[in-house]
Design a protein around this motif. Structure first.
Motif, short mmCIF file in Angstrom:
data_model
loop_
_atom_site.label_atom_id
_atom_site.label_comp_id
_atom_site.label_asym_id
_atom_site.label_seq_id
_atom_site.Cartn_x
_atom_site.Cartn_y
_atom_site.Cartn_z
N ARG A 94 0.83 -1.20 0.00
CA ARG A 94 0.00 0.00 0.00
C ARG A 94 0.88 1.26 0.00
O ARG A 94 0.58 2.25 -0.67
CB ARG A 94 -0.92 -0.01 1.23
N PHE A 95 1.97 1.21 0.75
CA PHE A 95 2.91 2.34 0.82
C PHE A 95 3.42 2.68 -0.58
O PHE A 95 3.39 3.85 -1.00
CB PHE A 95 4.08 1.96 1.74
N VAL A 96 3.86 1.66 -1.31
CA VAL A 96 4.42 1.90 -2.64
C VAL A 96 3.35 2.46 -3.57
O VAL A 96 3.60 3.43 -4.32
CB VAL A 96 5.01 0.59 -3.23
N ALA A 97 2.14 1.89 -3.52
CA ALA A 97 1.07 2.33 -4.42
C ALA A 97 0.65 3.77 -4.12
O ALA A 97 0.50 4.60 -5.02
CB ALA A 97 -0.12 1.39 -4.30
N GLU A 98 0.50 4.08 -2.83
CA GLU A 98 0.06 5.44 -2.48
C GLU A 98 1.17 6.46 -2.75
O GLU A 98 0.89 7.59 -3.15
CB GLU A 98 -0.36 5.48 -1.00
N ALA A 99 2.41 6.05 -2.55
CA ALA A 99 3.53 6.95 -2.85
C ALA A 99 3.55 7.28 -4.34
O ALA A 99 3.69 8.44 -4.74
CB ALA A 99 4.85 6.31 -2.42
N LEU A 153 9.14 12.97 0.33
CA LEU A 153 9.02 11.58 0.77
C LEU A 153 8.87 11.51 2.30
O LEU A 153 8.03 10.76 2.82
CB LEU A 153 10.25 10.77 0.33
N ALA A 154 9.66 12.31 3.01
CA ALA A 154 9.59 12.30 4.48
C ALA A 154 8.19 12.71 4.94
O ALA A 154 7.63 12.10 5.87
CB ALA A 154 10.65 13.25 5.06
N GLY A 155 7.63 13.70 4.29
CA GLY A 155 6.27 14.15 4.63
C GLY A 155 5.25 13.04 4.37
O GLY A 155 4.38 12.76 5.20
N PHE A 156 5.42 12.37 3.24
CA PHE A 156 4.51 11.26 2.92
C PHE A 156 4.63 10.14 3.95
O PHE A 156 3.62 9.57 4.41
CB PHE A 156 4.83 10.71 1.51
N MET A 157 5.87 9.84 4.37
CA MET A 157 6.08 8.76 5.34
C MET A 157 5.42 9.07 6.68
O MET A 157 4.81 8.20 7.31
CB MET A 157 7.59 8.53 5.54
#
Ligand SMILES: *Cc1c(COP(=O)(O)O)cnc(C)c1O
Length: 360
Positions: free
Chosen positions: A310-315, A348-352
């Motif tokens: 899910r992380f990869v897809a949403e990123a 990326l940090a914000g997304f994480m």
């Protein structure tokens, strides 16, 4: 155009300015009336590109007259074989450190040609750590000690290097020109361009006088380092456009401040991501020994494979591309080479942080 943040391990993101220069110069190269892609390599413009690429490399690394440079096709993979063929034929011995997937391939090819001694093996630790460089020494009579300065898949990076009897040989594909290195310890350095300095299709090889003198002179032409050096990378038709792209990237790097800038920028980028991992209360886990965590490839796991998917897809949907870990190890990998802007890492940090808030 919407330009994605490209975290792919390689081929990887290139500086936008470089792509735009290449676009501008593509059809009519500096008023020549044709493209570089169409031009004979035995012409002043192409020789000029080769000379400028080599000159920039020499300035960046501070190479002197005892160092030779060759631009060779075939990728870093070809160097696994070429290295062994030049230095391990006739029963000669090479020392190798086994730090992960790329070292393993170099060792396997070495064994097909000559005698190989694995002086350090990370297998028991799943390649999550490296030896103290001071504890690594070479065998009597060894031609070189090979190491992979940055394991692109495992995310493990040598922070300093052994000072042993034999000259070091390094596969620097994924951290080449990301920091200063103690050049005097290295007999030969090779780096496929597509990780940090250009597109796929050319590999930079740097070697010393001494190494050149030790090459097997009986090899077929293209396999011999000597032939490439003597013909200044024009032994045959070289990958001209790739060398041109490397030239542009090296000049871009120089304008930024060279290796000192690259090292500081790499520390900043990787510091942001490792900071998010460390502050996530275990939601994100980096399996790599803290002392040897890569500044180029940040690998981490989530609590489940389902969450990783899910992380990869949403990123991806958020414009953060190429984060899936290597198929052999799974998980997540953020590759943050020289050309990755800090803004990309901040995105990326914000997304994480957001992803963890929603799923933690
Ligand atoms: C990618 C990579 C290679 C292989 O590069 P090719 O150019 O695809 O042959 C070898 N070593 C390291 C460290 C790499 O990252």
């Amino acid at each position: 155009m919407r330009r994605l943040h490209n975290f792919s391990a390689g081929p990887c993101t290139l500086p936008l300015e470089v792509l735009e220069t290449a676009q501008r110069e593509l059809v009519d190269y500096h008023g020549a009336g044709m493209s570089l892609l169409e031009m004979s390599h035995r012409t002043p413009p192409v020789e000029g590109v080769r000379d400028a690429a080599e000159a920039a490399l020499r300035r960046l690394l501070g190479l002197g007259e005892h160092h030779h440079v060759a631009f060779v096709a075939g990728g870093a993979t070809f160097q696994f074989a070429m290295l062994a063929m030049n230095f391990l034929t006739n029963g000669r011995l090479g020392d190798y450190t086994h730090s992960g997937a790329w070292a393993k391939k170099a060792i396997a090819d070495g064994r097909k040609i000559g005698r190989v001694n694995v002086v350090w093996d990370g297998t028991p630790d799943d390649y999550m750590t490296l030896p103290d460089p001071a504890s690594v020494s070479s065998s009597a009579g060894s031609q070189f000690l090979h190491l992979t300065s940055n394991e692109t898949i495992g995310g493990v990076q040598w922070k300093s290097f052994p000072a042993c009897e034999a000259p070091l040989v390094a596969d620097m594909s994924s951290d080449f020109l990301s920091r200063p290195v103690p050049l005097e310890r290295f007999g030969l350095i090779y780096a496929g361009a597509q990780k940090n300095i250009g597109p796929a299709g050319v590999t930079v090889v740097i070697l010393t006088d001494d190494m050149l003198a030790a090459c097997d002179g009986d090899l077929p032409g293209y396999l011999n380092y000597g032939g490439h050096v003597q013909n200044r990378s024009m032994l045959n038709t070289p990958p001209v456009f790739q060398i041109y792209m490397v030239k542009l990237v090296l000049e871009w790097l120089e304008a930024r401040g060279g290796l000192a800038w690259a090292e500081q920028a790499a520390a900043e980028r990787s510091g942001i991501l490792y900071g998010v991992l460390g502050g996530s209360d275990g939601f994100y886990r980096c399996p790599v020994d803290e002392r040897y965590r890569s500044t180029m490839n940040v690998v981490f796991r989530l609590p489940s494979e389902e969450l990783e998917k899910r992380f990869v897809a949403e990123a991806e949907a958020a414009g953060l591309s190429g984060l899936k870990g290597h198929r052999s190890v799974g998980g997540i990998r953020a590759s943050i080479y020289n050309a990755m802007p800090v803004a990309g890492v901040e995105a990326l940090a914000g997304f994480m942080s957001d992803f963890r808030d929603r799923n933690g």
